[in-house]
Enzyme design. Structure first.
Site, PDB file in Angstrom:
ATOM      1  CD  GLU A  49      -2.955  -0.658   2.437  1.00 29.60           C
ATOM      2  OE1 GLU A  49      -2.790   0.336   3.187  1.00 29.60           O
ATOM      3  OE2 GLU A  49      -3.720  -1.584   2.694  1.00 29.60           O
ATOM      4  CG  ASP A  60      -4.045   8.969   8.005  1.00 25.17           C
ATOM      5  OD1 ASP A  60      -4.040   7.731   8.175  1.00 25.17           O
ATOM      6  OD2 ASP A  60      -4.242   9.508   6.903  1.00 25.17           O
TER       7      ASP A  60
END
Ligand SMILES: Cc1ncc(COP(=O)(O)O)c(C=O)c1O
Lengths: 266, 410
Positions: A49, A60
């Site tokens: 990824e 995040d």
């Protein structure tokens, strides 16, 4: 034709182990290094990824924010992200690469334009953090038409009814968020509980490849190895941060970490 | 496709099934984890706003706790000295706590109680949203956390002190520009991790759709009062009426205009132009920004070509935000409202003039609205009426004003 993502899961299943999925941010800490990182860790990781950084990420945690910040400070642009993928794919055509990020970058780039670049550089899949089901239906279909996997997310808050719909609409891979957390949180749920939820999803359609992410480190990875795949991200971002702090080579340190993660699940 | 504002339907409800206004503003661009909490909140709010008992409760708190109605006054001296339009003010800063943020905060705490949540979290820029949430949380017995940019903590000290006095925890946000945009991001991230126990309040008409709705529904109290006051004063809603309001996220403007939506009243929104000659304006509607996604909603937003959110600079912490409510994007596109901007310097001058001539002293946010009123009033006929929403008091900006003008008078 089976997608490379699907072939990878088939291969891992045969070896009776989960796929190891790494997450690093494109351009962290430099464009060159992030390409080197992909090249080197791909020996141990099954799926890569690659984050395309956004400066206002709403899901995040600190580690990935730090990596994104470094990358953006270095001037990383979407076209560089595709360059990195393209160069990587030249030597590793069968290793699946999944881009992960926030929708605004795709929106500004234009959905079709973005997918064209994905195709040209060899991107295999997309994870868009802030484009949930069913709002993602149109875009997910566009991806499917281009044989790019649109990876749906499920979380502990996803209702059973919703889960069924999402699984039905999913492609070759589904991502289960292990707990209520941004990325990089401490695993605050027991692996047993996570696997229980995992199995509930698997029962909806056992054929779908389901991976678990969020909060996975070298300490917790082996306890989750019955999953189809495991994603490690923040720990890798942290490794880069720490390497830079100690003036060590982030690439070699990262390879060591990924290797040891792999050892824990085979 | 062209969209129009529909009559007799609350503005907040004029969205499609994807929660988009005009087909392109708003929506819910959120992580999967927040789908359920937002869904739950959406359902709860839909139920509560139809619940007579809840409405009575809200009205009781607005009357006895917030204080209604806030004064509607004529600014005789200002009107006389400028010559031209008659200028009035709706002195929302007289509400408990000193700004319109009290409406949203009170309603959110009421909802949090109904949802059985014990914790509330919220963002703040100028510190008012945080101050009000901490006040209301204390009143309703909820534990409260406020996310605030480190830069704003320094420049809005009086409100920071108030938040702490109310027993809330302030979480300093040190990422990015350390202002409101970062505070909202951090607050949302916190909610992603704690949505099972915690209620989130977004401090303005921004964020995922439900937060826009709750906020505008709450501040609508301003125009519910005002339209009555206007009818008392003029016998009807006069022709040639201009309602001028500053816009940061857009909550006070949305509330100030709501009940006038189907009248002939003209709406003027004033964004933060930033320092004169600076390009770091916080004026996405005035300066032709493109549509992008910020904090879960599509809106005109200051951003670069790639879609990275741009930085802004404004003397007023409350307006220092790169985005703007999807409601205002919709009002702009349908031409129901007009938007312009005022510079830091214009706002300071307006603060000075109004404070000198009148018994009110607007904070730097509404001073942007006053700057526009002062600019256009002399060009208008004396039959024209301007009402400015004076939605904050200058006391919180004492330090900044002293620094910029040498002294502070109220
Ligand atoms: C007094 C005051 N006015 C205006 C604003 C701007 O917010 P909004 O546009 O949501 O009213 C703020 C925000 O903090 C504020 O404190």
């Amino acid at each position: 034709m089976k997608s490379k993502i699907r072939l990878t899961f088939d291969k891992c299943k045969k070896a009776k182990r989960p796929a190891l999925i790494t997450y690093t941010v494109a351009g962290d800490n430099t464009k060159n290094n992030s390409l080197k990182i992909l090249n080197k860790i791909s020996k141990h990781a099954d799926i890569l990824e690659l984050g395309f950084p956004h400066n206002t990420p709403i899901a995040d945690g600190g580690q990935i924010q730090g990596s994104s910040h470094r990358a953006l400070k270095n001037g990383i642009k979407l076209k560089d992200v595709f360059q990195i993928v393209k160069k990587f794919k030249k030597n590793n055509p069968n290793k699946p690469v999944i881009l992960m990020g926030y929708f605004n970058l795709i929106y500004q780039n234009g959905e079709n334009n973005f997918l064209k670049s994905c195709k040209l550089s060899g991107v295999d899949g997309l994870i868009i953090v802030d484009l949930p089901y069913p709002e993602n239906k149109i875009f997910a279909n566009k991806c499917k038409k281009k044989s790019i996997n649109f990876i749906q997310l499920l979380s502990p808050t996803t209702s059973k009814e919703r889960m069924k719909k999402i699984v039905k609409d999913s492609h070759d891979m589904i991502y289960y968020i292990s707990m209520l957390s941004t990325t990089g949180g401490k695993l605050k749920v027991s692996p047993k509980k996570i696997l229980k939820n995992y199995n509930i999803i698997k029962r909806v359609n056992p054929k779908k490849n389901l991976v678990i992410g969020f909060g996975i480190t070298d300490k917790t990875i082996s306890s989750l190895k019955s999953a189809n795949g495991l994603v490690v991200g923040s720990m890798l971002c942290k490794t880069i941060t720490n390497s830079l702090k100690m003036r060590q080579n982030p690439v070699t340190n990262l390879v060591k970490v990924v290797y040891s993660l792999k050892r824990k699940i085979i | 496709m062209s969209f129009k504002i529909k009559k007799n339907i609350p503005l907040i409800d004029q969205h499609d099934k994807n929660f988009m206004y005009g087909g392109k503003f708003g929506g819910n661009f959120i992580p999967e984890t927040l789908k359920k909490p937002i869904d739950d909140l959406t359902k709860l709010f839909a139920k509560l706003r139809k619940d007579k008992k809840f409405l009575r409760e809200r009205d009781q708190y607005f009357t006895s706790y917030v204080g209604t109605p806030t004064p509607f006054i004529k600014l005789e001296n200002l009107s006389d000295s400028l010559g031209g339009a008659q200028i009035y003010a709706k002195v929302v800063s007289e509400a408990n706590g000193g700004a319109h943020k009290i409406y949203n905060a009170t309603v959110h705490c009421l909802i949090a109680k109904k949802a059985g949540k014990k914790y509330v979290v919220g963002d703040t820029g100028a510190g008012y949203a945080g101050k009000m949430l901490s006040m209301a949380a204390k009143k309703f017995g909820l534990k409260c956390k406020i996310f605030m940019g480190a830069k704003d903590i320094k420049r809005q000290r009086p409100n920071v002190v108030a938040i702490r006095k109310n027993g809330a925890e302030i979480v300093p946000v040190t990422t990015g520009s350390q202002t409101l945009v970062d505070a909202v991001s951090e607050c949302m991230r916190y909610w992603v991790s704690n949505c099972d126990t915690t209620h989130m309040c977004v401090g303005s008409t921004v964020g995922p759709n439900i937060f826009i709705k709750i906020c505008a529904w709450s501040t609508a109290q301003i125009s519910r009062e005002l339209i009555k006051q206007v009818k008392e004063e003029f016998g009807k809603v006069p022709k040639n009426l201009k309602l001028i309001n500053c816009v940061g996220g857009g909550s006070s403007a949305a509330g100030f205009w709501n009940e006038f939506m189907d009248t002939d009243a003209e709406f003027i929104g004033v964004e933060a132009g930033g320092p004169k000659n600076s390009r770091l304006h916080a004026a996405p509607l005035t300066n032709g920004s493109k549509i992008g996604i910020l904090h879960g909603a599509a809106q005109y937003v200051i951003q670069d070509k790639e879609g990275q959110i741009g930085s802004t600079e404004s003397i007023s912490a409350g307006l220092d935000y790169p985005g703007i409510s999807p409601l205002h994007c919709f009002l702009k596109d349908t031409k129901r409202a007009k938007y312009t901007s005022a510079s830091d310097e214009d706002a300071l001058k307006a603060y000075q003039l109004v404070s000198k001539l009148e018994n009110i002293s607007p904070s730097l946010e509404p001073s942007h609205a006053f700057a526009e009123a002062i600019r256009i009033a002399p060009k208008l006929r004396s039959s024209e009426i301007i009402i400015v929403n004076s939605c904050g008091d200058s006391l919180k900006d004492k330090d900044i004003i002293k620094q910029r003008l040498g002294s502070y008078t109220r």
